[in-house]
Write a protein that holds these residues in place. Structure first.
Motif, PDB file in Angstrom:
ATOM      1  N   ARG A  77       2.709  -2.447 -12.142  1.00 44.04           N
ATOM      2  CA  ARG A  77       1.620  -3.309 -11.688  1.00 44.04           C
ATOM      3  C   ARG A  77       1.413  -3.243 -10.183  1.00 44.04           C
ATOM      4  O   ARG A  77       0.324  -3.571  -9.692  1.00 44.04           O
ATOM      5  CB  ARG A  77       1.909  -4.760 -12.083  1.00 44.04           C
ATOM      6  CG  ARG A  77       1.893  -5.033 -13.579  1.00 44.04           C
ATOM      7  CD  ARG A  77       2.277  -6.474 -13.850  1.00 44.04           C
ATOM      8  NE  ARG A  77       1.518  -7.379 -13.009  1.00 44.04           N
ATOM      9  CZ  ARG A  77       1.939  -8.567 -12.588  1.00 44.04           C
ATOM     10  NH1 ARG A  77       3.157  -8.963 -12.899  1.00 44.04           N
ATOM     11  NH2 ARG A  77       1.171  -9.327 -11.846  1.00 44.04           N
ATOM     12  N   ILE A  78       2.436  -2.852  -9.446  1.00 42.96           N
ATOM     13  CA  ILE A  78       2.329  -2.930  -7.988  1.00 42.96           C
ATOM     14  C   ILE A  78       1.886  -1.605  -7.371  1.00 42.96           C
ATOM     15  O   ILE A  78       1.797  -1.492  -6.158  1.00 42.96           O
ATOM     16  CB  ILE A  78       3.664  -3.405  -7.367  1.00 42.96           C
ATOM     17  CG1 ILE A  78       4.831  -2.496  -7.741  1.00 42.96           C
ATOM     18  CG2 ILE A  78       3.982  -4.817  -7.801  1.00 42.96           C
ATOM     19  CD1 ILE A  78       5.149  -1.451  -6.753  1.00 42.96           C
ATOM     20  N   ARG A  79       1.621  -0.589  -8.190  1.00 40.03           N
ATOM     21  CA  ARG A  79       1.184   0.693  -7.645  1.00 40.03           C
ATOM     22  C   ARG A  79      -0.273   0.622  -7.223  1.00 40.03           C
ATOM     23  O   ARG A  79      -1.142   0.260  -8.005  1.00 40.03           O
ATOM     24  CB  ARG A  79       1.370   1.801  -8.684  1.00 40.03           C
ATOM     25  CG  ARG A  79       2.836   2.098  -8.987  1.00 40.03           C
ATOM     26  CD  ARG A  79       2.980   3.074 -10.122  1.00 40.03           C
ATOM     27  NE  ARG A  79       4.390   3.322 -10.431  1.00 40.03           N
ATOM     28  CZ  ARG A  79       4.805   3.871 -11.553  1.00 40.03           C
ATOM     29  NH1 ARG A  79       3.937   4.237 -12.475  1.00 40.03           N
ATOM     30  NH2 ARG A  79       6.095   4.057 -11.753  1.00 40.03           N
ATOM     31  N   SER A  80      -0.531   0.978  -5.990  1.00 41.41           N
ATOM     32  CA  SER A  80      -1.885   0.975  -5.454  1.00 41.41           C
ATOM     33  C   SER A  80      -1.971   2.091  -4.423  1.00 41.41           C
ATOM     34  O   SER A  80      -1.777   1.883  -3.228  1.00 41.41           O
ATOM     35  CB  SER A  80      -2.218  -0.378  -4.818  1.00 41.41           C
ATOM     36  OG  SER A  80      -3.491  -0.361  -4.238  1.00 41.41           O
ATOM     37  N   TYR A 119       5.432  -1.899   6.365  1.00 42.20           N
ATOM     38  CA  TYR A 119       4.009  -1.677   6.645  1.00 42.20           C
ATOM     39  C   TYR A 119       3.806  -0.423   7.496  1.00 42.20           C
ATOM     40  O   TYR A 119       2.874   0.359   7.261  1.00 42.20           O
ATOM     41  CB  TYR A 119       3.409  -2.891   7.362  1.00 42.20           C
ATOM     42  CG  TYR A 119       3.179  -4.093   6.481  1.00 42.20           C
ATOM     43  CD1 TYR A 119       2.483  -3.974   5.280  1.00 42.20           C
ATOM     44  CD2 TYR A 119       3.640  -5.351   6.846  1.00 42.20           C
ATOM     45  CE1 TYR A 119       2.254  -5.073   4.468  1.00 42.20           C
ATOM     46  CE2 TYR A 119       3.422  -6.458   6.036  1.00 42.20           C
ATOM     47  CZ  TYR A 119       2.731  -6.315   4.850  1.00 42.20           C
ATOM     48  OH  TYR A 119       2.506  -7.409   4.053  1.00 42.20           O
ATOM     49  N   ASN A 120       4.662  -0.219   8.475  1.00 38.04           N
ATOM     50  CA  ASN A 120       4.535   0.935   9.351  1.00 38.04           C
ATOM     51  C   ASN A 120       4.782   2.235   8.588  1.00 38.04           C
ATOM     52  O   ASN A 120       4.037   3.217   8.750  1.00 38.04           O
ATOM     53  CB  ASN A 120       5.524   0.811  10.510  1.00 38.04           C
ATOM     54  CG  ASN A 120       5.353   1.901  11.541  1.00 38.04           C
ATOM     55  OD1 ASN A 120       4.274   2.083  12.094  1.00 38.04           O
ATOM     56  ND2 ASN A 120       6.422   2.622  11.814  1.00 38.04           N
ATOM     57  N   ARG A 177       2.659  10.239  -4.299  1.00 38.29           N
ATOM     58  CA  ARG A 177       3.853   9.824  -5.046  1.00 38.29           C
ATOM     59  C   ARG A 177       4.831   9.074  -4.135  1.00 38.29           C
ATOM     60  O   ARG A 177       5.498   8.124  -4.573  1.00 38.29           O
ATOM     61  CB  ARG A 177       4.525  11.049  -5.662  1.00 38.29           C
ATOM     62  CG  ARG A 177       3.722  11.692  -6.792  1.00 38.29           C
ATOM     63  CD  ARG A 177       4.526  12.791  -7.476  1.00 38.29           C
ATOM     64  NE  ARG A 177       3.771  13.402  -8.545  1.00 38.29           N
ATOM     65  CZ  ARG A 177       3.703  12.928  -9.789  1.00 38.29           C
ATOM     66  NH1 ARG A 177       4.375  11.812 -10.096  1.00 38.29           N
ATOM     67  NH2 ARG A 177       3.004  13.535 -10.717  1.00 38.29           N
ATOM     68  N   THR A 178       4.920   9.506  -2.888  1.00 38.45           N
ATOM     69  CA  THR A 178       5.823   8.843  -1.949  1.00 38.45           C
ATOM     70  C   THR A 178       5.364   7.416  -1.675  1.00 38.45           C
ATOM     71  O   THR A 178       6.191   6.496  -1.590  1.00 38.45           O
ATOM     72  CB  THR A 178       5.904   9.633  -0.631  1.00 38.45           C
ATOM     73  OG1 THR A 178       6.292  10.982  -0.906  1.00 38.45           O
ATOM     74  CG2 THR A 178       6.917   9.000   0.313  1.00 38.45           C
ATOM     75  N   VAL A 204       7.548   4.106  -2.235  1.00 43.32           N
ATOM     76  CA  VAL A 204       7.775   3.129  -1.172  1.00 43.32           C
ATOM     77  C   VAL A 204       7.378   1.731  -1.642  1.00 43.32           C
ATOM     78  O   VAL A 204       8.082   0.747  -1.398  1.00 43.32           O
ATOM     79  CB  VAL A 204       6.987   3.520   0.097  1.00 43.32           C
ATOM     80  CG1 VAL A 204       6.959   2.373   1.107  1.00 43.32           C
ATOM     81  CG2 VAL A 204       7.603   4.762   0.730  1.00 43.32           C
ATOM     82  N   ASP A 205       6.245   1.629  -2.341  1.00 38.64           N
ATOM     83  CA  ASP A 205       5.798   0.323  -2.844  1.00 38.64           C
ATOM     84  C   ASP A 205       6.779  -0.229  -3.882  1.00 38.64           C
ATOM     85  O   ASP A 205       7.108  -1.427  -3.872  1.00 38.64           O
ATOM     86  CB  ASP A 205       4.406   0.444  -3.455  1.00 38.64           C
ATOM     87  CG  ASP A 205       3.314   0.570  -2.401  1.00 38.64           C
ATOM     88  OD1 ASP A 205       3.609   0.320  -1.219  1.00 38.64           O
ATOM     89  OD2 ASP A 205       2.180   0.919  -2.761  1.00 38.64           O
TER      90      ASP A 205
END
Length: 243
Positions: free
Chosen positions: A55-58, A172-173, A193-194, A198-199
């Motif tokens: 759900r958090i992939r954006s 964020y950075n 994909r990275t 990271v998310d």
């Protein structure tokens, strides 16, 4: 022998009032607030289920390259720069704005106040314990060592909470640099994909942070209650001689 330092009556009254207020607030925190936050955060942790990672992939997804418009310049026109041949589609974006992962942004904004609240409450309890430490004397210091260990533990919790707050800007950075790479090299799938990885890692880290905050409330409540007698009365005699 040096004479004891004397304070004016009104100044001493303000100091005593401050000590009494800190003591009452700290005891209320340990006995009531800490267990309440423990229960509240335990419920919130259960809401962050591990199976919700999808759900958090954006991740920004590039569109196929548009056919260059060669009208007016002839067949020998130079090709457009790579980054202008590809448009980046950003869910919920406006114009050329590349939005953050809104699910994680909302989650971070919900967790940050909890971290800061933990720091603030630990600071109050630490001040209370420090003010209970008696003057330095030889012998009969077992209770004092318990007070000092409690102060150290509270300080460690505050420092750890501060490090949690700093790590959000690092996330964020890192993500911003990767998204910039996607804009510049939209044909490289590994960048996308990275970003997804990271998310997902950030989601798991936030869940762990919330777990740690919950556990700190439980641990501090337990340790202080178990040692409350030694914390409030570290020595069997001369307990009125405080800093």
């Amino acid at each position: 022998m040096a004479s004891p330092l004397k304070l004016e009556q009104d100044v001493q009254g303000k100091v005593d009032s401050f000590r009494a207020r800190i003591a009452q607030e700290a005891e209320d925190l340990v006995s009531t607030f800490f267990p309440q936050k423990l229960s509240e955060l335990d419920s919130r942790v259960q809401e962050l289920r591990l199976q919700d990672l999808s759900r958090i992939r954006s991740v920004p997804a590039p569109e196929p390259p548009a056919t260059p418009d060669t009208t007016g310049d002839g067949p020998n026109r130079d090709p457009l720069p790579l980054q202008t041949q590809y448009l980046v589609k950003v869910p919920g974006g406006e114009g050329r704005l590349l939005r953050s992962n809104q699910h994680l942004v909302e989650l971070i904004e919900r967790v940050k106040p909890e971290i800061e609240l933990l720091r603030e409450k630990c600071n109050t309890v630490r001040m209370w314990v420090q003010l209970l430490i008696p003057k330095v004397e030889d012998g009969n210091n077992f209770g004092v060592s318990i007070q000092e260990d409690t102060v150290d533990q509270l300080w460690t919790v505050e420092s750890t909470a501060a490090s949690y707050l700093r790590r959000f800007s690092t996330y964020y950075n890192t993500r911003a640099k990767l998204v910039s790479k996607i804009v510049k090299y939209p044909q490289v799938e590994d960048y996308r994909r990275t970003v997804a990885e990271v998310d997902e890692n950030e989601y798991l880290s936030i869940r762990q942070i919330l777990l740690h905050v919950r556990n700190q409330y439980a641990t501090l409540h337990d340790v202080i209650l178990k040692n409350i007698e030694k914390i409030k009365t570290p020595r069997s005699t001369n307990t009125d001689n405080l800093y």
